[in-house]
Design an enzyme around this catalytic site. Structure first.
Site, PDB file in Angstrom:
ATOM      1  N   ASP A  68       0.874  -1.174   0.000  1.00 32.83           N
ATOM      2  CA  ASP A  68       0.000   0.000   0.000  1.00 32.83           C
ATOM      3  C   ASP A  68       0.906   1.217   0.000  1.00 32.83           C
ATOM      4  O   ASP A  68       1.837   1.317   0.806  1.00 32.83           O
ATOM      5  CB  ASP A  68      -0.958   0.033   1.188  1.00 32.83           C
ATOM      6  N   ARG A 176       9.278   2.187  -3.018  1.00 29.22           N
ATOM      7  CA  ARG A 176       9.036   0.756  -3.270  1.00 29.22           C
ATOM      8  C   ARG A 176      10.365   0.002  -3.312  1.00 29.22           C
ATOM      9  O   ARG A 176      10.463  -1.108  -2.790  1.00 29.22           O
ATOM     10  CB  ARG A 176       8.266   0.593  -4.593  1.00 29.22           C
TER      11      ARG A 176
HETATM   12  P1  ITT Z   1      -3.345  -2.252  -5.488  1.00 28.58           P
HETATM   13  O1  ITT Z   1      -4.108  -1.749  -4.282  1.00 28.58           O
HETATM   14  O2  ITT Z   1      -4.089  -3.267  -6.271  1.00 28.58           O
HETATM   15  O3  ITT Z   1      -1.951  -2.687  -5.135  1.00 28.58           O
HETATM   16  P2  ITT Z   1      -3.458   0.560  -6.238  1.00 28.58           P
HETATM   17  O4  ITT Z   1      -2.924   1.341  -7.407  1.00 28.58           O
HETATM   18  O5  ITT Z   1      -4.900   0.749  -5.879  1.00 28.58           O
HETATM   19  O6  ITT Z   1      -3.141  -1.004  -6.498  1.00 28.58           O
HETATM   20  P3  ITT Z   1      -2.682   1.762  -3.721  1.00 28.58           P
HETATM   21  O7  ITT Z   1      -4.022   1.662  -3.135  1.00 28.58           O
HETATM   22  O8  ITT Z   1      -1.488   1.398  -2.887  1.00 28.58           O
HETATM   23  O9  ITT Z   1      -2.532   0.851  -5.016  1.00 28.58           O
HETATM   24  O10 ITT Z   1      -2.513   3.236  -4.288  1.00 28.58           O
HETATM   25  C1  ITT Z   1      -1.268   3.704  -4.598  1.00 28.58           C
HETATM   26  C2  ITT Z   1      -1.382   4.921  -5.485  1.00 28.58           C
HETATM   27  O11 ITT Z   1      -0.333   5.830  -5.106  1.00 28.58           O
HETATM   28  C3  ITT Z   1      -1.114   4.543  -6.937  1.00 28.58           C
HETATM   29  O12 ITT Z   1      -2.297   4.234  -7.622  1.00 28.58           O
HETATM   30  C4  ITT Z   1      -0.441   5.824  -7.451  1.00 28.58           C
HETATM   31  O13 ITT Z   1      -1.404   6.780  -7.769  1.00 28.58           O
HETATM   32  C5  ITT Z   1       0.343   6.297  -6.230  1.00 28.58           C
HETATM   33  N1  ITT Z   1       1.709   5.718  -6.247  1.00 28.58           N
HETATM   34  C6  ITT Z   1       2.198   4.730  -5.461  1.00 28.58           C
HETATM   35  N2  ITT Z   1       3.461   4.426  -5.794  1.00 28.58           N
HETATM   36  C7  ITT Z   1       3.782   5.237  -6.810  1.00 28.58           C
HETATM   37  C8  ITT Z   1       4.929   5.399  -7.604  1.00 28.58           C
HETATM   38  O14 ITT Z   1       5.999   4.635  -7.456  1.00 28.58           O
HETATM   39  N3  ITT Z   1       4.901   6.340  -8.559  1.00 28.58           N
HETATM   40  C9  ITT Z   1       3.820   7.121  -8.751  1.00 28.58           C
HETATM   41  N4  ITT Z   1       2.687   7.014  -8.073  1.00 28.58           N
HETATM   42  C10 ITT Z   1       2.655   6.081  -7.095  1.00 28.58           C
END
Ligand code: ITT
Length: 192
Positions: A68, A176
Site C-alpha cells: 500500500d 518501493r
Molecule cells: P493495489 O491496491 O491493487 O496494489 P493501487 O494502485 O490501488 O493497487 P494503492 O491503493 O497502494 O494501489 O494506491 C497507490 C497509489 O499511489 C497509486 O495508484 C499511485 O497513484 C500512487 N503511487 C504509489 N506508488 C507510486 C509510484 O511509485 N509512482 C507514482 N505514483 C505512485
C-alpha cells in the site's frame, strides 16, 4: 516456495519483478485468477496493506505480500495520502495529477514524500516493511515514463522527476525500492 503479490496494479508488479532476485518468484492476482476489487477501508497505509494481504491469505492459505503506497504532500496537510489512487475520483492518473497541481497553486511549501508499506504474511504471521523517498512537487508535468504521480515528483538531490528517469534509476531510490530491499533481505535471511 509459493508467494503471491496481492496487487491489481501492473506497474507495481513490473517494478517489484525487476527488483526481486530471480530465486524469489511470485504469482500475480491474475495468475491465481483473483479479479475482485479489495476494498481499502483502512485509515493508514499499514492497515490497507494488511487488508490486501489478509484478503488473499484467507482465500488461498498461500504466503502473500501486498503493497500500500501513496504520495504525502506537506502543503496539502498530507493529501492525497491513503487516497492517492482515487484522489480525483476517476481512477485516472492524469486527473489525480491535475487535481494536485491545481490545489498546490499558491502554496509555497512543495515538500512531499512517497511511502510504500508492505505486509508480508508468511506461515500465517504478519511482517511489515516500509520505504520512503523525500522530494518536491514540480509545478508542471515532467516526463512520460513511470506511473501515477511520477511526472510531478522530483526526488531530493535531483532535478528530474521519476517519470524522466529509467526504471533502474527510480527503483534505486524509490519508496518501493526501499521496501523491496527489506522484504528481500528478510526472505533471504530466513532461507526461503
Ligand atoms: P493495489 O491496491 O491493487 O496494489 P493501487 O494502485 O490501488 O493497487 P494503492 O491503493 O497502494 O494501489 O494506491 C497507490 C497509489 O499511489 C497509486 O495508484 C499511485 O497513484 C500512487 N503511487 C504509489 N506508488 C507510486 C509510484 O511509485 N509512482 C507514482 N505514483 C505512485
Amino acid at each position: 516456495m509459493e508467494l503471491i503479490f496481492a496487487t491489481h496494479n501492473q506497474h507495481k508488479l513490473e517494478e517489484v519483478k525487476q527488483m526481486l532476485p530471480q530465486n524469489i518468484q511470485f504469482k500475480s492476482l491474475t495468475e491465481i485468477n483473483f479479479h475482485d476489487e479489495i476494498e481499502e477501508t483502512g485509515d493508514t497505509f499499514k492497515e490497507n496493506a494488511r487488508i490486501k494481504a489478509q484478503t488473499i491469505y484467507q482465500k488461498t492459505g498461500v504466503h502473500v505480500f501486498a503493497d500500500d503506497s501513496g504520495l504525502v504532500i506537506e502543503g496539502l496537510n498530507g493529501a492525497p495520502g491513503v487516497y492517492s489512487a482515487r484522489y480525483a475520483g476517476t481512477g485516472k492518473s492524469e486527473d489525480n495529477i491535475a487535481k494536485v497541481l491545481e490545489e498546490m497553486k499558491g502554496i509555497e511549501n512543495r515538500k512531499a514524500y512517497f511511502i510504500a508499506v508492505f505486509c508480508l504474511i508468511l506461515n500465517g504471521e504478519e511482517h511489515f516493511f516500509e520505504g520512503r523517498v523525500n522530494g518536491t512537487i514540480s509545478t508542471e508535468i515532467l516526463g512520460a515514463d513511470g506511473f501515477g504521480y511520477d511526472p510531478i515528483f522530483i526526488p531530493e538531490g535531483y532535478t528530474e522527476s521519476f517519470a524522466q528517469m529509467t526504471a533502474e534509476q527510480k527503483n534505486s531510490m524509490s519508496h518501493r525500492g526501499r521496501a523491496v530491499e527489506q522484504l528481500n533481505h528478510y526472505l533471504t535471511n530466513i532461507n526461503v
